[in-house]
Design a protein around this motif. Structure first.
Motif, PDB file in Angstrom:
ATOM      1  N   THR A 124       0.875  -1.294   0.098  1.00 25.09           N
ATOM      2  CA  THR A 124      -0.026  -0.093   0.052  1.00 25.09           C
ATOM      3  C   THR A 124       0.930   1.352  -0.003  1.00 25.09           C
ATOM      4  OG1 THR A 124      -1.762  -0.844   1.253  1.00 25.09           O
ATOM      5  CG2 THR A 124      -1.654   1.109   1.480  1.00 25.09           C
ATOM      6  N   ALA A 125       2.054   1.147   0.781  1.00 20.45           N
ATOM      7  CA  ALA A 125       2.860   2.178   0.727  1.00 20.45           C
ATOM      8  C   ALA A 125       3.398   2.593  -0.587  1.00 20.45           C
ATOM      9  CB  ALA A 125       3.879   2.205   1.976  1.00 20.45           C
ATOM     10  N   ILE A 126       3.953   1.364  -1.151  1.00 20.71           N
ATOM     11  CA  ILE A 126       4.618   1.507  -2.457  1.00 20.71           C
ATOM     12  C   ILE A 126       3.762   2.121  -3.423  1.00 20.71           C
ATOM     13  CG2 ILE A 126       5.514   0.352  -4.465  1.00 20.71           C
ATOM     14  CD1 ILE A 126       6.845  -1.667  -2.276  1.00 20.71           C
ATOM     15  N   TYR A 127       2.225   1.573  -3.476  1.00 19.51           N
ATOM     16  CA  TYR A 127       1.195   2.134  -4.462  1.00 19.51           C
ATOM     17  C   TYR A 127       0.794   3.569  -4.206  1.00 19.51           C
ATOM     18  CZ  TYR A 127      -3.121   2.464  -6.160  1.00 19.51           C
ATOM     19  OH  TYR A 127      -4.280   2.832  -7.337  1.00 19.51           O
ATOM     20  N   ASP A 128       0.884   4.033  -3.076  1.00 21.26           N
ATOM     21  CA  ASP A 128       0.804   5.637  -2.621  1.00 21.26           C
ATOM     22  C   ASP A 128       2.007   6.363  -2.949  1.00 21.26           C
ATOM     23  OD1 ASP A 128      -1.856   4.985  -1.737  1.00 21.26           O
ATOM     24  OD2 ASP A 128      -1.198   4.814   0.500  1.00 21.26           O
ATOM     25  N   GLY A 129       2.885   5.769  -3.130  1.00 17.81           N
ATOM     26  CA  GLY A 129       4.391   6.559  -3.653  1.00 17.81           C
ATOM     27  C   GLY A 129       4.947   7.170  -2.384  1.00 17.81           C
ATOM     28  N   ASP A 130       4.484   6.731  -1.246  1.00 15.79           N
ATOM     29  CA  ASP A 130       5.152   7.008   0.083  1.00 15.79           C
ATOM     30  C   ASP A 130       6.370   6.363   0.445  1.00 15.79           C
ATOM     31  OD1 ASP A 130       5.671   7.900   2.765  1.00 15.79           O
ATOM     32  OD2 ASP A 130       3.260   7.739   3.336  1.00 15.79           O
ATOM     33  N   ALA A 173      -0.807   3.363   4.733  1.00 18.37           N
ATOM     34  CA  ALA A 173      -0.261   2.059   5.004  1.00 18.37           C
ATOM     35  C   ALA A 173      -0.280   1.697   6.461  1.00 18.37           C
ATOM     36  CB  ALA A 173       1.168   1.908   4.608  1.00 18.37           C
ATOM     37  N   LEU A 174       0.000   2.782   7.309  1.00 16.27           N
ATOM     38  CA  LEU A 174      -0.123   2.521   8.748  1.00 16.27           C
ATOM     39  C   LEU A 174      -1.610   2.207   9.245  1.00 16.27           C
ATOM     40  CD1 LEU A 174       2.046   2.281  10.860  1.00 16.27           C
ATOM     41  CD2 LEU A 174       1.746   4.706  11.373  1.00 16.27           C
ATOM     42  N   VAL A 175      -2.441   2.981   8.822  1.00 10.66           N
ATOM     43  CA  VAL A 175      -3.710   2.623   9.167  1.00 10.66           C
ATOM     44  C   VAL A 175      -4.152   0.961   8.805  1.00 10.66           C
ATOM     45  CG1 VAL A 175      -6.324   3.236   8.729  1.00 10.66           C
ATOM     46  CG2 VAL A 175      -4.611   5.058   8.780  1.00 10.66           C
ATOM     47  N   LEU A 176      -3.629   0.747   7.634  1.00  9.92           N
ATOM     48  CA  LEU A 176      -4.050  -0.699   7.341  1.00  9.92           C
ATOM     49  C   LEU A 176      -3.305  -1.589   7.964  1.00  9.92           C
ATOM     50  CD1 LEU A 176      -5.197  -2.880   5.532  1.00  9.92           C
ATOM     51  CD2 LEU A 176      -3.178  -2.328   3.876  1.00  9.92           C
ATOM     52  N   TRP A 177      -2.223  -1.224   8.533  1.00 10.62           N
ATOM     53  CA  TRP A 177      -1.360  -2.168   9.419  1.00 10.62           C
ATOM     54  C   TRP A 177      -2.163  -2.129  10.944  1.00 10.62           C
ATOM     55  CZ3 TRP A 177       0.997  -6.148  10.512  1.00 10.62           C
ATOM     56  CH2 TRP A 177       1.662  -6.534  11.550  1.00 10.62           C
ATOM     57  N   LYS A 178      -2.536  -1.068  11.278  1.00 11.82           N
ATOM     58  CA  LYS A 178      -3.646  -1.034  12.653  1.00 11.82           C
ATOM     59  C   LYS A 178      -4.813  -2.045  12.408  1.00 11.82           C
ATOM     60  CE  LYS A 178      -6.174   2.429  15.461  1.00 11.82           C
ATOM     61  NZ  LYS A 178      -5.630   2.105  16.570  1.00 11.82           N
ATOM     62  N   ALA A 179      -5.383  -1.939  11.270  1.00 11.42           N
ATOM     63  CA  ALA A 179      -6.756  -2.676  11.011  1.00 11.42           C
ATOM     64  C   ALA A 179      -6.119  -4.250  10.958  1.00 11.42           C
ATOM     65  CB  ALA A 179      -7.225  -2.292   9.740  1.00 11.42           C
ATOM     66  N   THR A 180      -5.030  -4.453  10.233  1.00 10.97           N
ATOM     67  CA  THR A 180      -4.752  -5.642  10.141  1.00 10.97           C
ATOM     68  C   THR A 180      -4.133  -6.240  11.545  1.00 10.97           C
ATOM     69  OG1 THR A 180      -3.602  -5.017   7.819  1.00 10.97           O
ATOM     70  CG2 THR A 180      -2.877  -7.385   9.075  1.00 10.97           C
ATOM     71  N   PRO A 217     -16.010   4.350   1.025  1.00 13.89           N
ATOM     72  CA  PRO A 217     -14.786   4.219   0.042  1.00 13.89           C
ATOM     73  C   PRO A 217     -13.988   2.748   0.352  1.00 13.89           C
ATOM     74  CG  PRO A 217     -14.841   6.348   0.987  1.00 13.89           C
ATOM     75  CD  PRO A 217     -15.843   5.561   1.783  1.00 13.89           C
ATOM     76  N   LYS A 218     -13.461   2.175  -0.713  1.00 18.23           N
ATOM     77  CA  LYS A 218     -13.023   0.862  -0.910  1.00 18.23           C
ATOM     78  C   LYS A 218     -12.002   0.740   0.333  1.00 18.23           C
ATOM     79  CE  LYS A 218     -13.282   0.215  -5.698  1.00 18.23           C
ATOM     80  NZ  LYS A 218     -12.621  -0.073  -6.848  1.00 18.23           N
ATOM     81  N   PHE A 219     -11.129   1.628   0.707  1.00 19.34           N
ATOM     82  CA  PHE A 219     -10.019   1.262   1.719  1.00 19.34           C
ATOM     83  C   PHE A 219     -10.649   1.636   3.238  1.00 19.34           C
ATOM     84  CE2 PHE A 219      -6.803   3.288   4.774  1.00 19.34           C
ATOM     85  CZ  PHE A 219      -6.014   2.373   4.727  1.00 19.34           C
ATOM     86  N   VAL A 220     -11.495   2.491   3.269  1.00 17.89           N
ATOM     87  CA  VAL A 220     -12.321   2.755   4.812  1.00 17.89           C
ATOM     88  C   VAL A 220     -13.137   1.452   4.748  1.00 17.89           C
ATOM     89  CG1 VAL A 220     -13.959   4.160   5.775  1.00 17.89           C
ATOM     90  CG2 VAL A 220     -12.106   5.072   4.622  1.00 17.89           C
ATOM     91  N   TYR A 237     -11.259   6.922   9.400  1.00 15.05           N
ATOM     92  CA  TYR A 237     -10.147   7.585   8.758  1.00 15.05           C
ATOM     93  C   TYR A 237     -10.476   8.733   7.658  1.00 15.05           C
ATOM     94  CZ  TYR A 237      -5.821   7.660   5.534  1.00 15.05           C
ATOM     95  OH  TYR A 237      -4.791   8.550   4.936  1.00 15.05           O
ATOM     96  N   LYS A 238     -10.188   9.931   7.919  1.00 18.76           N
ATOM     97  CA  LYS A 238     -10.508  11.223   6.904  1.00 18.76           C
ATOM     98  C   LYS A 238     -12.089  11.494   7.218  1.00 18.76           C
ATOM     99  CE  LYS A 238      -6.025  11.629   5.557  1.00 18.76           C
ATOM    100  NZ  LYS A 238      -5.152  12.799   6.171  1.00 18.76           N
ATOM    101  N   SER A 239     -12.571  11.051   8.396  1.00 18.24           N
ATOM    102  CA  SER A 239     -14.060  11.183   8.523  1.00 18.24           C
ATOM    103  C   SER A 239     -14.758  10.787   7.485  1.00 18.24           C
ATOM    104  CB  SER A 239     -14.385  12.793   8.440  1.00 18.24           C
ATOM    105  OG  SER A 239     -13.606  13.520   9.672  1.00 18.24           O
ATOM    106  N   ALA A 240     -14.621   9.621   6.820  1.00 19.25           N
ATOM    107  CA  ALA A 240     -15.139   8.867   5.812  1.00 19.25           C
ATOM    108  C   ALA A 240     -16.576   8.203   6.552  1.00 19.25           C
ATOM    109  CB  ALA A 240     -14.313   7.880   5.088  1.00 19.25           C
TER     110      ALA A 240
END
Length: 487
Positions: A29-35, A127-134, A206-209, A226-229
């Motif tokens: 996810t981090a690579i995909y986001d270009g972070d 990516a870190l939000v996804l790690w928290k959820a994982t 949204p898909k990520f949320v 995340y981002k008030s979604a």
């Protein structure tokens, strides 16, 4: 006490390997986001864990699968501490400037499926939000249970590890081997999580949320807004989906095994299931009536929807911080505390004392009253059609007294933070039950106002609650460390 060190190292190699592989999704996810900075942090974290897994495996060759009952508690504790330490690496290495103690708190909260937080999720990269959820999702079912499945080919005594991980009732093996039971449970866990994801997508998230909230809800770890979604899409449909799957995740997963084997009547006759649903239904009706009487909502529909959401938030120890029950009448806030204490069912992802323990305890009180009136009567303690042994009844009484004793001590410790009484008295319950959401300053599950030592103590309470106290407290027992008393 001597330990089977090679077996412990082999177990750690599996834990480290699972955690390292689980981070790959966040790395992608981090690579995909270009972070770039986050990508480097996750790459280092993943690499460190996988290298440690290989090293642990290399020094565990020729290990013995023999394991003593007391040793299983130590193995479980070491594994959880390893996961938590490993889980802090992305917070520390992704360049966001998070402190060590804050990172430890977030890792503990994630793995123990608590909605408590000290780092605002909106300051985290995706990516870190996804790690928290994982971490939530893996911690929900229990990483030790996953380890049992991995060890299935080794003939390891899975019953002992599972017993140290899952307390509260006798463990039932519904297949020929414990590992086969665990495999079925994980398939069910994955299937129900996927279904929730599809429904949240249909609800407009949204898909990520939708993905991170499907993982956090199924682990009863709360809402990741995340981002008030979620707040922007918190429609009655989304509320109903989150509520239903929180309840499903709070049911004894043995019920799903019975349903899978088409034992429908047996599943729905389960006393714990009926009591749990009864508690939720009764609390919802009462809450709806009180909210209408106090005029908090204009329509019956609004009162019902918000009552159900609030009740499930606490009864399932999910902790929905978006439902501001701290503004409700005092009688309802007290009710929420009681629901949080009782918690969900045994062998579920929820916390609390557990419904089966609460049921037995209430029946013990009833039997005590009956025996005072009829001292010579023989009245067995029954749960459904099965009698409760004196050993189990004693164990449940001890657990509840231990829970209440730890609560009192923790309330005194937290009072040193000098918060208001509502915050001070609700914090230990919220942490020990892994609900996270409390009252006063904790209505949003934020513990960022605590001092650094206070945050560490809160993390300790969350771990105590997730391991149901024994795996930690047993280490302070002299008989545990005495070699001549080890069995």
């Amino acid at each position: 006490m001597t330990f089977n060190h090679k077996f412990i190292m082999r177990t750690l190699s599996v834990i480290l390997g699972i955690e390292g592989v689980a981070m790959i999704l966040s790395l992608g996810t981090a690579i995909y986001d270009g972070d770039r900075e986050t990508s480097i942090g996750f790459a280092i974290s993943t690499g460190v864990l996988l290298i440690l897994a290989i090293l642990a495996r290399s020094v565990s060759s020729g290990f013995s699968i023999k394991m003593k009952a007391r040793e299983s508690y130590f193995v479980v504790l070491v594994c959880w501490l390893t996961m938590i330490v490993g889980g802090t690496l992305p917070y520390l290495l992704t360049g966001n400037g998070y402190g060590v103690i804050d990172s430890i708190f977030e890792s503990v909260a994630s793995w123990t499926t608590s909605s408590a937080w000290v780092i605002n999720v909106n300051t985290m990269p995706r990516a870190l939000v996804l790690w928290k959820a994982t971490s939530n999702w893996l911690g929900g079912m229990g990483i030790i249970v996953l380890t049992i499945m991995v060890f299935s080919t080794l003939g390891v005594n899975a019953q002992k590890l599972a017993g140290a991980e899952l307390r509260g009732a006798e463990i039932e093996k519904h297949t020929a081997r414990m590992a086969d039971t665990v495999k079925v449970l994980y398939l069910l866990y994955i299937g129900v999580s996927a279904l929730e994801l599809l429904l949240l997508l249909a609800g407009g998230l949204p898909k990520f949320v939708a993905l991170v909230n499907a993982m956090s809800t199924m682990s009863t770890a709360g809402i990741i807004d995340y981002k008030s979604a979620v707040a922007n899409h918190f429609t009655p449909f989304v509320k109903v989906v989150l509520v239903i799957f929180s309840v499903l995740a709070s049911l004894n997963f043995v019920i799903y095994l019975k349903l899978a084997k088409r034992k429908i009547g047996e599943a729905f006759r389960d006393i714990e299931l009926r009591v749990f649903i009864g508690i939720i239904a009764g609390a919802t009706v009462f809450s709806t009536a009180v909210l209408l009487i106090y005029g908090r909502y204009e329509t019956l529909f609004e009162a019902i929807v918000n009552s159900v959401t609030g009740v499930v938030s606490f009864a399932c120890t999910t902790g929905f911080p978006l439902e501001r029950v701290d503004t409700w009448p005092s009688v309802l806030r007290l009710l929420m505390v009681v629901l949080m204490l009782i918690g969900g069912c045994a062998y579920s992802t929820s916390g609390g004392i557990k419904v089966v323990r609460f049921t037995v305890f209430v029946k013990m009180i009833g039997r005590g009253i009956y025996k005072r009136i009829h001292p010579r009567a023989v009245k067995p303690l029954m749960i459904g059609d099965a009698p409760v042994s004196a050993l189990n009844a004693s164990s449940i009484s001890t657990y509840i007294l231990l829970f209440l004793g730890l609560y009192v001590v923790s309330a005194i410790v937290i009072s040193l933070e000098n918060f208001d009484m509502e915050t001070t008295l609700s914090a230990p319950i919220a942490l020990l039950t892994n609900c996270g959401v409390g009252f006063g300053k904790l209505s949003t599950a934020s513990y960022s106002m605590f001092s650094q030592p206070g945050k560490l103590y809160c993390a300790f309470l969350m771990l105590m609650g997730r391991l149901e106290m024994y795996a930690l407290l047993i280490l302070f027992s002299r008989s545990f460390w005495s070699p001549d008393r080890t069995h």
